[in-house]
Design a protein around this motif. Structure first.
Motif, short mmCIF file in Angstrom:
data_model
loop_
_atom_site.label_atom_id
_atom_site.label_comp_id
_atom_site.label_asym_id
_atom_site.label_seq_id
_atom_site.Cartn_x
_atom_site.Cartn_y
_atom_site.Cartn_z
N SER A 27 9.31 21.24 -6.33
CA SER A 27 8.91 20.57 -5.33
C SER A 27 9.40 19.13 -5.51
O SER A 27 10.49 19.37 -6.35
CB SER A 27 7.25 20.37 -6.14
N GLU A 28 8.85 18.32 -5.19
CA GLU A 28 9.76 17.34 -4.17
C GLU A 28 9.13 16.46 -4.20
O GLU A 28 8.15 16.22 -3.32
CB GLU A 28 10.41 17.45 -2.94
N ASP A 29 9.09 14.97 -4.78
CA ASP A 29 8.49 14.19 -4.38
C ASP A 29 8.37 13.00 -3.09
O ASP A 29 9.51 13.71 -2.45
CB ASP A 29 9.07 12.75 -5.61
N ALA A 30 7.46 13.30 -2.50
CA ALA A 30 7.45 12.45 -0.96
C ALA A 30 7.60 10.53 -1.14
O ALA A 30 6.64 9.79 -2.01
CB ALA A 30 6.06 12.79 0.00
N TYR A 31 8.16 9.89 -0.15
CA TYR A 31 7.75 8.70 -0.07
C TYR A 31 7.13 8.26 1.25
O TYR A 31 7.33 8.99 1.87
CB TYR A 31 9.06 7.76 0.70
N ASP A 32 5.83 7.69 0.61
CA ASP A 32 4.81 7.29 2.21
C ASP A 32 5.39 5.86 2.73
O ASP A 32 5.17 4.80 1.52
CB ASP A 32 3.37 6.90 1.30
N MET A 33 5.86 5.76 3.84
CA MET A 33 6.46 4.85 4.26
C MET A 33 5.03 4.19 5.39
O MET A 33 4.88 5.04 5.96
CB MET A 33 7.45 5.00 4.95
N ARG A 34 5.58 3.02 5.24
CA ARG A 34 4.54 1.95 6.40
C ARG A 34 4.81 0.90 7.29
O ARG A 34 5.96 0.26 6.44
CB ARG A 34 3.80 2.10 5.39
N LYS A 35 4.96 0.68 8.66
CA LYS A 35 4.86 0.00 8.74
C LYS A 35 4.08 -1.06 9.62
O LYS A 35 3.00 -0.14 10.11
CB LYS A 35 6.25 0.07 10.15
N PRO A 36 4.06 -2.29 8.83
CA PRO A 36 3.11 -3.49 9.68
C PRO A 36 2.46 -2.93 11.31
O PRO A 36 3.24 -3.21 11.99
CB PRO A 36 2.63 -3.87 8.87
N MET A 37 1.35 -2.72 11.75
CA MET A 37 0.95 -3.15 13.26
C MET A 37 0.71 -4.47 13.44
O MET A 37 0.36 -5.78 12.53
CB MET A 37 0.11 -2.07 13.11
N LYS A 38 0.49 -4.44 14.48
CA LYS A 38 0.34 -6.79 14.91
C LYS A 38 -1.28 -6.67 14.55
O LYS A 38 -1.35 -8.06 13.89
CB LYS A 38 -0.44 -6.67 16.52
N ARG A 39 -1.75 -5.85 14.63
CA ARG A 39 -3.41 -6.43 13.66
C ARG A 39 -2.99 -6.56 11.99
O ARG A 39 -4.01 -7.87 11.65
CB ARG A 39 -4.37 -5.25 13.33
N ASP A 40 -1.94 -6.85 11.92
CA ASP A 40 -1.93 -6.93 10.01
C ASP A 40 -1.15 -7.91 9.78
O ASP A 40 -0.01 -8.31 9.25
CB ASP A 40 -1.04 -5.41 9.53
N LYS A 41 -1.54 -8.89 10.83
CA LYS A 41 -0.72 -10.15 10.45
C LYS A 41 -0.85 -10.75 8.97
O LYS A 41 0.09 -11.59 9.13
CB LYS A 41 -1.79 -11.41 10.46
N LYS A 42 -1.60 -10.83 8.02
CA LYS A 42 -1.09 -10.93 6.39
C LYS A 42 -0.46 -10.44 5.71
O LYS A 42 -0.17 -10.62 4.70
CB LYS A 42 -2.54 -11.35 6.19
N LEU A 43 0.11 -8.70 7.15
CA LEU A 43 0.97 -7.82 5.98
C LEU A 43 0.05 -7.36 4.29
O LEU A 43 0.97 -7.26 3.64
CB LEU A 43 1.94 -8.29 5.82
N GLN A 44 -1.10 -7.21 4.86
CA GLN A 44 -1.79 -7.01 3.60
C GLN A 44 -1.86 -5.03 2.73
O GLN A 44 -2.26 -4.97 1.53
CB GLN A 44 -3.49 -6.92 3.51
N HIS A 45 -1.29 -4.70 4.07
CA HIS A 45 -1.73 -3.10 3.57
C HIS A 45 0.36 -2.40 3.45
O HIS A 45 0.72 -1.46 3.97
CB HIS A 45 -2.03 -2.36 5.01
N ILE A 46 1.49 -3.88 3.27
CA ILE A 46 2.02 -2.73 2.65
C ILE A 46 2.80 -3.51 1.30
O ILE A 46 1.77 -4.58 1.19
CB ILE A 46 3.54 -3.75 3.91
N ARG A 47 3.94 -3.35 0.90
CA ARG A 47 3.96 -3.98 -0.74
C ARG A 47 5.76 -4.07 -0.83
O ARG A 47 6.33 -2.98 -0.74
CB ARG A 47 3.33 -3.29 -1.62
N GLU A 48 6.26 -4.71 -1.57
CA GLU A 48 7.51 -5.19 -2.21
C GLU A 48 7.75 -3.74 -3.16
O GLU A 48 9.08 -3.77 -2.64
CB GLU A 48 7.88 -6.68 -2.56
N ASP A 49 7.12 -3.27 -3.82
CA ASP A 49 7.67 -2.65 -4.75
C ASP A 49 7.16 -1.26 -4.49
O ASP A 49 6.83 -0.32 -5.79
CB ASP A 49 7.67 -3.18 -6.32
N GLY A 50 7.43 -0.31 -3.58
CA GLY A 50 6.63 0.98 -3.41
C GLY A 50 6.91 2.19 -4.24
O GLY A 50 6.69 2.17 -4.31
#
Length: 190
Positions: free
Chosen positions: A156-179
């Motif tokens: 098995s292998e680990d996965a990165y769950d990667m994200r990019k905020p869209m315009k709706r997420d003005k406060k960047l609440q759905h990303i994190r620095e230390d993922g």
């Protein structure tokens, strides 16, 4: 010259060249057709002048079931990249970038909070590609790839769950620095 357009059902017969990449998942016919029927604006192809499919992106719009609304793993309305692949002879021409940008435009048009995807932790090229487009690691999903393998030698292998905020997420609440330090089990991913 390449042409970008929405996927059509008869394209299923033309995508096998793209699916030869060992890191590209190949699905059953009904899976592709379901994406076409449910999320046509998030299923795009790129074809060459001869009509060969040389790249495609499959995406969807979703959220976690309401019963998980108060879980720390709840996912609000977002777009998800299920598959992105470009035929080997067409790589490094910007096709993957254009396909991803088209999906992001559809995500914004559908008021998504972010776009997410899963990538093998060992796939350095894909990780660099997505980071260059503004994606960041949100969390590590332990043993995501190969968790259902029937071959006893399969690893098995680990996965990165990667994200990019869209315009709706003005406060960047759905990303994190230390993922990269935030680990979850596959059962925490719905």
């Amino acid at each position: 010259m390449a042409t970008f357009r929405r996927f059509r059902p008869d394209d299923v017969d033309k995508i096998s060249k793209c699916n030869l990449d060992p890191l590209t998942e190949t699905y059953e016919l009904v899976f592709y057709l379901q994406y076409h029927a449910r999320w046509p604006s998030l299923f795009q192809v790129c074809e060459d002048t001869n009509g060969n499919i040389i790249g495609y992106i499959m995406g969807k719009l979703e959220s976690s079931p309401e019963i998980y609304k108060f879980s720390e793993h709840y996912l609000p309305w977002h777009a998800h990249i299920t598959a992105l692949t470009v035929a080997p002879e067409a790589r490094r021409l910007g096709i993957g970038k254009i396909l991803t940008e088209q999906l992001e435009l559809a995500a914004d048009a559908n008021n998504a909070w972010f776009v997410d995807l899963f990538v093998r932790k060992g796939n350095a090229r894909a990780i660099a590609f997505y980071k260059n487009l503004g994606y960041s690691v949100f969390r590590v999903v332990k043993d995501y790839y190969g968790e259902h393998a029937t071959d006893s030698t399969a690893q098995s292998e680990d996965a990165y769950d990667m994200r990019k905020p869209m315009k709706r997420d003005k406060k960047l609440q759905h990303i994190r620095e230390d993922g990269e330090t935030y680990e979850v089990d596959p059962t925490d991913v719905w």
